[in-house]
Motif scaffolding. Sequence first.
Motif, mmCIF file in Angstrom:
data_model
loop_
_atom_site.group_PDB
_atom_site.id
_atom_site.type_symbol
_atom_site.label_atom_id
_atom_site.label_comp_id
_atom_site.label_asym_id
_atom_site.label_seq_id
_atom_site.Cartn_x
_atom_site.Cartn_y
_atom_site.Cartn_z
ATOM 1 N N GLU A 47 0.827 -1.207 0.000
ATOM 2 C CA GLU A 47 0.000 0.000 0.000
ATOM 3 C C GLU A 47 0.859 1.254 0.000
ATOM 4 O OE1 GLU A 47 -3.954 1.664 2.373
ATOM 5 O OE2 GLU A 47 -2.710 0.051 3.214
ATOM 6 N N ARG A 171 -4.785 -8.807 -2.850
ATOM 7 C CA ARG A 171 -6.221 -9.059 -3.051
ATOM 8 C C ARG A 171 -6.919 -9.393 -1.745
ATOM 9 N NH1 ARG A 171 -9.734 -12.927 -3.332
ATOM 10 N NH2 ARG A 171 -8.144 -14.436 -2.729
ATOM 11 N N ASP A 176 -4.845 -2.124 -3.809
ATOM 12 C CA ASP A 176 -4.807 -1.991 -5.264
ATOM 13 C C ASP A 176 -3.366 -2.116 -5.747
ATOM 14 O OD1 ASP A 176 -5.357 -1.548 -7.877
ATOM 15 O OD2 ASP A 176 -5.715 0.606 -7.685
ATOM 16 N N TRP A 177 -2.938 -3.359 -5.918
ATOM 17 C CA TRP A 177 -1.587 -3.619 -6.417
ATOM 18 C C TRP A 177 -1.599 -4.859 -7.284
ATOM 19 C CZ3 TRP A 177 2.175 -7.328 -6.578
ATOM 20 C CH2 TRP A 177 3.459 -6.888 -6.939
ATOM 21 N N LYS A 179 -0.827 -1.381 -9.482
ATOM 22 C CA LYS A 179 -1.685 -0.238 -9.704
ATOM 23 C C LYS A 179 -2.396 -0.369 -11.041
ATOM 24 C CE LYS A 179 -0.534 2.027 -5.966
ATOM 25 N NZ LYS A 179 -1.508 2.292 -4.886
ATOM 26 N N ASN A 182 -7.171 -3.486 -11.861
ATOM 27 C CA ASN A 182 -8.604 -3.640 -12.061
ATOM 28 C C ASN A 182 -9.102 -2.910 -13.298
ATOM 29 O OD1 ASN A 182 -8.721 -5.093 -9.680
ATOM 30 N ND2 ASN A 182 -9.102 -3.281 -8.437
#
Length: 306
Positions: A47, A171, A176-177, A179, A182
């Motif tokens: 993060e 996950r 969100d990695w 970046k 998704n």
Amino acid sequence: MPPPTSPVLVTKIKVQLKLAIARLRMVQKRDEALAKTQRRAMAQLLEQNKVDSARIRVENIIRSDIITELHEILELYCELLLARAGLLEASPTCDPGLEEAVKSIIYAAPKTEIKELQTVRTLLAEKFGKEFVLQATENSDRKVSEGVVKKLSVTPPKDELVQGYLEEIARAYGVDWPKGKNKELGDPPDFMDDDDDDENPSGGQAQRVLEEPLVGVDEEAAAELKAQEDLSKATPPKSFGPASPLHVNPPSASTDNIHPKVTLNRQELTTPTKKPAAVTRKPSEQKGDGVPDLDELAKRFAQLKR
């Protein structure tokens, strides 16, 4: 030659096997708790976009998982030896059904932190002899389990495995990695948005669209669309169709119903009266203005009396 089997030695082996099983289970629970803490720390590093540090530290998590799997295998081998303890007492040599379990424990015990497992190894060496232990330690006959050998190897994990671990940790903790992962599928199509009013106009919008001139449409098609629009707006007249859809034949006259009546919605329907047909009489029956003769009537009554 292996030394003769002693019942006391087999009893000691059984006791140490039970202690080793308990210790293996306790170590597995401890490692699982530590792994959760380490995974949470990895998620925080990802993060904060500290990817290099996370890649190095994640190898400790991978190694911990491998050791946990090794402990599970050794626990199963200990349970197998405990269940087949009778074969240990039956013969001074190792039974073929126990050879893989015994040699795997002898091979792996020095490489683990389980002291009870190392005690089991010492007792097995005392029972089966030094040559047997040397053969198992070097795995010269390939009787040690391949899973045990692979999990005790010191080769570093592959990059694909490291990447997979990091993605799974991200996950699991909602990070969100990498970046924008998704967004690999792209933006949603336009029809998924709230643009239905523009694509399917109704009401005033539909009226406005119909009133606007049609671009790229010939005059004949435009006239046809205009006619369809006028037809949809038109309302059918009240006097549409025949004047009266009801056709009723009046009942014929009879002695019970001399003057029949036909009603519709509580209103009497009158029918034109027909003139009686002219009665043709014989010349003898006609006298003057067409009134029958009295003598002729008297004769008819006389015949009726008979």
